[in-house]
Design an enzyme around this catalytic site. Sequence first.
Site, PDB file in Angstrom:
ATOM      1  CG  LEU A   1      29.895  65.933  31.133  1.00 16.77           C
ATOM      2  CD1 LEU A   1      30.700  67.182  30.800  1.00 16.77           C
ATOM      3  CD2 LEU A   1      28.919  65.619  30.017  1.00 16.77           C
TER       4      LEU A   1
ATOM      5  NE  ARG B   1      44.768  65.511  31.913  1.00 17.70           N
ATOM      6  CZ  ARG B   1      43.985  66.552  32.189  1.00 17.70           C
ATOM      7  NH1 ARG B   1      44.467  67.582  32.844  1.00 17.70           N
ATOM      8  NH2 ARG B   1      42.725  66.571  31.808  1.00 17.70           N
TER       9      ARG B   1
ATOM     10  CE  LYS C   1      39.309  61.830  34.006  1.00 17.86           C
ATOM     11  NZ  LYS C   1      39.840  63.189  33.858  1.00 17.86           N
TER      12      LYS C   1
ATOM     13  CD  GLU D   1      38.571  74.956  30.492  1.00 16.97           C
ATOM     14  OE1 GLU D   1      39.206  73.996  30.949  1.00 16.97           O
ATOM     15  OE2 GLU D   1      37.593  75.440  31.078  1.00 16.97           O
TER      16      GLU D   1
ATOM     17  NE  ARG E   1      41.256  30.123  49.763  1.00 13.85           N
ATOM     18  CZ  ARG E   1      41.437  28.911  49.218  1.00 13.85           C
ATOM     19  NH1 ARG E   1      42.073  27.970  49.905  1.00 13.85           N
ATOM     20  NH2 ARG E   1      40.994  28.643  48.020  1.00 13.85           N
TER      21      ARG E   1
ATOM     22  CE1 TYR F   1      42.158  24.859  52.879  1.00 14.21           C
ATOM     23  CE2 TYR F   1      42.217  22.517  52.360  1.00 14.21           C
ATOM     24  CZ  TYR F   1      41.793  23.801  52.070  1.00 14.21           C
ATOM     25  OH  TYR F   1      41.012  24.030  50.976  1.00 14.21           O
TER      26      TYR F   1
ATOM     27  CG  ASN G   1      39.813  20.251  70.473  1.00 14.23           C
ATOM     28  OD1 ASN G   1      39.854  21.373  70.966  1.00 14.23           O
ATOM     29  ND2 ASN G   1      40.896  19.609  70.077  1.00 14.23           N
TER      30      ASN G   1
ATOM     31  CG  ASN H   1      40.089  20.365  49.748  1.00 13.53           C
ATOM     32  OD1 ASN H   1      41.316  20.220  49.775  1.00 13.53           O
ATOM     33  ND2 ASN H   1      39.526  21.487  49.396  1.00 13.53           N
TER      34      ASN H   1
ATOM     35  CB  ALA I   1      47.058  12.244  67.760  1.00  9.55           C
TER      36      ALA I   1
END
Length: 467
Positions: free
Chosen positions: A9, A16, A23, A155, A333, A366, A377, A386, A423
């Site tokens: 059911l 409520r 529900k 009930e 992600r 990132y 490395n 990107n 670098a």
Amino acid sequence: MMAKYAIILAAGQGTRMKSKLYKVLHPVCGKAMVDHVLTQIEKNEMDKIVTVVGHGADKVKEALLNRTEYVLQAEQLGTGHAVLQAEELLKDCQGMTLIACGDTPLLTAKTFAELFEYHKSKGAVATVLTAHTPEPFGYGRIVRNELGIVEKIVEQKDATKEEAAITEINTGVYCFDNQELFHALHQIKNDNAQGEYYLTDVMEVFKKEGKIVAAYQMKKFEESMGVNDRVALANATKVMQQRINEKHMKNGVTLVDPDSTYIDVDVKIGSDTVIEGGVVLKGHTVIGNDCVIGAHSQIVDSVLEDDVTVTASVIEKAVMHAHSNIGPYSHLRPQADIGQGVHIGNFVEVKKAQIGQNTKVGHLTYVGDATLGKEINVGCGTVFVNYDGINKHHTTVGDYSFVGSGSNIIGPVNIGDHAYVAAGSTITDDVQAHDMAIARGRQVNKKGYYDKYPVAQAAKALEEDNQ
Ligand code: UD1
Ligand code: MG
């Protein structure tokens, strides 16, 4: 063997809950309540399962797909009326029909099996699953005569003071002789406090006809908990959580603090893995053997192979291959694919990127839309640039290459194997294998410039003060 059918059911709005979500679709440990019920029923090898839908019918069907048949209860006139809607699909069936509600997520396949067995052994037309609770408020009460035989179910809203004091409650689960069930349902009325057709009223019909009504009392009330509001939802979640955690511990997983460990029901974890406190494992996450999931990590729909270490990080829809590690405070992600033995350090974000075996991305970096080879490395503070504001661009870095700290790699660009990026470079063009790219302004030193600036006066005064 007697045929077995089930009716779930799930047509009510669940007023409520005070929610936009229907529900029975509220999740408990990552799975909709009605899905929990269906999953446990399915384990009993049923011949037919019918779900009664009404409010949010399409959403319920979306959640359960073709694991069950459906009938629509257009107007919610009560649980008896709801069951009657299944008549068209079940009227020609001979056998036992289990009825359960979509809002009792803790019931187990074992209890359903016991109910079927008890029902058969009693030769009853109806068997209600009951339980004892010191707080019966809200539930239907089991009224027995002086011989202990079930007379009826009353009930909450219709109960007299004496009846309300009864602590044996109707769990909302029943087993019926299928033909007898529909025969009796046609005779119930809605002359009660709620003006509803109560399924529970069929018991009195059977009694009047002199048929056997039985009650199977379950040991643990909590398993039958019906969720009608958010307080009960939290309670049910607690119980489910405990059950899930115990299962993993019995399978050889160490949970340092089970009370603060939140694992969804479909998560799989290998043995000798250690899960520290405050960890959240969600969805269809799979974790291998010998992993360590450090405190306050969150892992969603991801796969971690064996011997992976996660320290205070967030991982969503990503894969970490064996012997890799991440954290503290990093974020994988969707479609991050972290190769064997890879080290992802702190404050690193990886999205839609493949990172080859033993590559290191240690700090403040990132990596988005990229393919990195093995043994690379990537220096601190590197950004794989990107996005140009409209499109995403892909970057490739070959095996054994070195990306110096503070570089911006502006995609689309290819950096070959054994290549070197100095670098602080901003890379916009491809770098061939074995080459070095340096792309930054040259340093110029201006002789004696310091003394010309006001800051030098201030420093001088400070030096004198300190003498
Ligand atoms: C019901 C029982 C009560 C029992 C309790 C156990 C009745 C009359 N009462 O009360 O004895 O102790 O469950 O949790 O059966 N539903 C429909 N269509 C309707 C009405 C309800 O599909 O017209 C569904 C709801 O979606 C829900 C289930 O039936 O999944 C039970 O309905 P609910 O309103 O929660 O009944 P309770 O008041 O909890
Ligand atoms: Mg209920």
